[in-house]
Design a protein around this motif. Sequence first.
Motif, PDB file in Angstrom:
ATOM      1  N   VAL A 188      10.791  24.550 -13.436  1.00  0.00           N
ATOM      2  CA  VAL A 188      12.225  24.533 -13.697  1.00  0.00           C
ATOM      3  C   VAL A 188      12.912  25.431 -12.679  1.00  0.00           C
ATOM      4  N   ALA A 189      13.910  24.891 -12.030  1.00  0.00           N
ATOM      5  CA  ALA A 189      14.640  25.618 -11.000  1.00  0.00           C
ATOM      6  C   ALA A 189      16.018  26.022 -11.500  1.00  0.00           C
ATOM      7  N   SER A 190      16.480  27.151 -11.020  1.00  0.00           N
ATOM      8  CA  SER A 190      17.828  27.607 -11.309  1.00  0.00           C
ATOM      9  C   SER A 190      18.379  28.310 -10.076  1.00  0.00           C
ATOM     10  N   GLY A 191      19.685  28.444 -10.028  1.00  0.00           N
ATOM     11  CA  GLY A 191      20.312  29.116  -8.914  1.00  0.00           C
ATOM     12  C   GLY A 191      20.437  28.277  -7.663  1.00  0.00           C
ATOM     13  N   LEU A 192      20.281  26.985  -7.794  1.00  0.00           N
ATOM     14  CA  LEU A 192      20.401  26.091  -6.653  1.00  0.00           C
ATOM     15  C   LEU A 192      20.963  24.749  -7.090  1.00  0.00           C
ATOM     16  N   THR A 193      21.452  24.010  -6.113  1.00  0.00           N
ATOM     17  CA  THR A 193      21.855  22.635  -6.367  1.00  0.00           C
ATOM     18  C   THR A 193      20.610  21.781  -6.221  1.00  0.00           C
ATOM     19  N   PHE A 194      19.997  21.492  -7.341  1.00  0.00           N
ATOM     20  CA  PHE A 194      18.641  20.951  -7.366  1.00  0.00           C
ATOM     21  C   PHE A 194      18.495  19.688  -6.537  1.00  0.00           C
ATOM     22  N   SER A 195      19.475  18.809  -6.610  1.00  0.00           N
ATOM     23  CA  SER A 195      19.373  17.527  -5.926  1.00  0.00           C
ATOM     24  C   SER A 195      19.351  17.658  -4.407  1.00  0.00           C
ATOM     25  N   ASN A 196      19.718  18.810  -3.881  1.00  0.00           N
ATOM     26  CA  ASN A 196      19.737  19.031  -2.445  1.00  0.00           C
ATOM     27  C   ASN A 196      18.427  19.585  -1.895  1.00  0.00           C
ATOM     28  N   TYR A 197      17.412  19.731  -2.739  1.00  0.00           N
ATOM     29  CA  TYR A 197      16.204  20.424  -2.337  1.00  0.00           C
ATOM     30  C   TYR A 197      14.985  19.525  -2.328  1.00  0.00           C
ATOM     31  N   VAL A 198      14.173  19.720  -1.306  1.00  0.00           N
ATOM     32  CA  VAL A 198      12.821  19.198  -1.303  1.00  0.00           C
ATOM     33  C   VAL A 198      11.973  20.089  -2.204  1.00  0.00           C
ATOM     34  N   LEU A 199      11.162  19.473  -3.043  1.00  0.00           N
ATOM     35  CA  LEU A 199      10.294  20.193  -3.968  1.00  0.00           C
ATOM     36  C   LEU A 199       8.848  19.822  -3.689  1.00  0.00           C
ATOM     37  N   SER A 200       7.985  20.815  -3.688  1.00  0.00           N
ATOM     38  CA  SER A 200       6.576  20.554  -3.464  1.00  0.00           C
ATOM     39  C   SER A 200       5.729  21.426  -4.367  1.00  0.00           C
ATOM     40  N   TRP A 201       4.501  20.986  -4.561  1.00  0.00           N
ATOM     41  CA  TRP A 201       3.482  21.760  -5.245  1.00  0.00           C
ATOM     42  C   TRP A 201       2.400  22.153  -4.253  1.00  0.00           C
ATOM     43  N   PHE A 202       2.020  23.411  -4.314  1.00  0.00           N
ATOM     44  CA  PHE A 202       0.902  23.941  -3.553  1.00  0.00           C
ATOM     45  C   PHE A 202      -0.082  24.571  -4.523  1.00  0.00           C
ATOM     46  N   ARG A 203      -1.288  24.795  -4.055  1.00  0.00           N
ATOM     47  CA  ARG A 203      -2.264  25.490  -4.883  1.00  0.00           C
ATOM     48  C   ARG A 203      -3.091  26.440  -4.030  1.00  0.00           C
ATOM     49  N   ARG A 204      -3.605  27.473  -4.678  1.00  0.00           N
ATOM     50  CA  ARG A 204      -4.470  28.433  -4.021  1.00  0.00           C
ATOM     51  C   ARG A 204      -5.702  28.641  -4.887  1.00  0.00           C
ATOM     52  N   ALA A 205      -6.820  28.167  -4.399  1.00  0.00           N
ATOM     53  CA  ALA A 205      -8.088  28.349  -5.082  1.00  0.00           C
ATOM     54  C   ALA A 205      -8.699  29.678  -4.665  1.00  0.00           C
ATOM     55  N   PRO A 206      -9.584  30.229  -5.481  1.00  0.00           N
ATOM     56  CA  PRO A 206     -10.217  31.500  -5.128  1.00  0.00           C
ATOM     57  C   PRO A 206     -10.890  31.443  -3.765  1.00  0.00           C
ATOM     58  N   LYS A 245      -9.652  30.723  -0.930  1.00  0.00           N
ATOM     59  CA  LYS A 245      -9.148  29.702  -0.031  1.00  0.00           C
ATOM     60  C   LYS A 245      -7.673  29.924   0.279  1.00  0.00           C
ATOM     61  N   GLU A 246      -7.236  29.314   1.353  1.00  0.00           N
ATOM     62  CA  GLU A 246      -5.832  29.381   1.731  1.00  0.00           C
ATOM     63  C   GLU A 246      -4.994  28.486   0.831  1.00  0.00           C
ATOM     64  N   ARG A 247      -3.724  28.771   0.786  1.00  0.00           N
ATOM     65  CA  ARG A 247      -2.789  27.935   0.051  1.00  0.00           C
ATOM     66  C   ARG A 247      -2.806  26.520   0.614  1.00  0.00           C
ATOM     67  N   GLU A 248      -2.835  25.534  -0.262  1.00  0.00           N
ATOM     68  CA  GLU A 248      -3.008  24.145   0.108  1.00  0.00           C
ATOM     69  C   GLU A 248      -1.900  23.289  -0.488  1.00  0.00           C
ATOM     70  N   PHE A 249      -1.349  22.409   0.312  1.00  0.00           N
ATOM     71  CA  PHE A 249      -0.351  21.464  -0.165  1.00  0.00           C
ATOM     72  C   PHE A 249      -0.974  20.467  -1.125  1.00  0.00           C
ATOM     73  N   VAL A 250      -0.253  20.149  -2.183  1.00  0.00           N
ATOM     74  CA  VAL A 250      -0.729  19.192  -3.177  1.00  0.00           C
ATOM     75  C   VAL A 250       0.129  17.931  -3.197  1.00  0.00           C
ATOM     76  N   ALA A 251       1.425  18.096  -3.357  1.00  0.00           N
ATOM     77  CA  ALA A 251       2.333  16.957  -3.419  1.00  0.00           C
ATOM     78  C   ALA A 251       3.751  17.438  -3.174  1.00  0.00           C
ATOM     79  N   THR A 281      -9.509  23.719  -9.706  1.00  0.00           N
ATOM     80  CA  THR A 281      -9.204  25.037 -10.252  1.00  0.00           C
ATOM     81  C   THR A 281      -8.467  25.863  -9.209  1.00  0.00           C
ATOM     82  N   ALA A 282      -7.284  26.340  -9.568  1.00  0.00           N
ATOM     83  CA  ALA A 282      -6.452  27.076  -8.629  1.00  0.00           C
ATOM     84  C   ALA A 282      -5.211  27.560  -9.349  1.00  0.00           C
ATOM     85  N   VAL A 283      -4.488  28.440  -8.697  1.00  0.00           N
ATOM     86  CA  VAL A 283      -3.132  28.756  -9.109  1.00  0.00           C
ATOM     87  C   VAL A 283      -2.208  27.761  -8.430  1.00  0.00           C
TER      88      VAL A 283
END
Length: 125
Positions: free
Chosen positions: A23-41, A43-49, A90-92
């Motif tokens: 959930v996002a706040s403080g921005l005009t949501f429709s103007n933003y690209v949104l992505s998910w990343f993950r960081r496994a133990p 390992k480097e942060r990795e793009f998901v979607a 498994t990751a954050v």
Amino acid sequence: QVRLVESGGGLVQAGGSLRLSCVASGLTFSNYVLSWFRRAPGKEREFVAGITQGGGKFNTDSVSGRFAIARDNAKNTVHLEMTALNPEDTAVYFCAADSQVRFTAVRLAASYDYWGQGTQVTVSS
């Protein structure tokens, strides 16, 4: 100020599913690209979607089509539907947002100015 808050993580057995939300706040949501990343133990942060302002979707071979991203502009929320989870997932998991992202840079963490705190996903074998 921009704030992104993830939820939906937890412990799941291999083969199971989870639905993450950000959930996002403080921005005009429709103007933003949104992505998910993950960081496994260890390992480097990795793009998901990722998903663009217009709903164009980006994925990664790492999840082999098992994950799906969607945005709900009316609720300022981006979701990640995860299925057929395995221990390698498994990751954050973090959500990220930015209003200025080039098409060729959607998968790069450096493209995003705003990040959530992350939600832990643990998949047991």
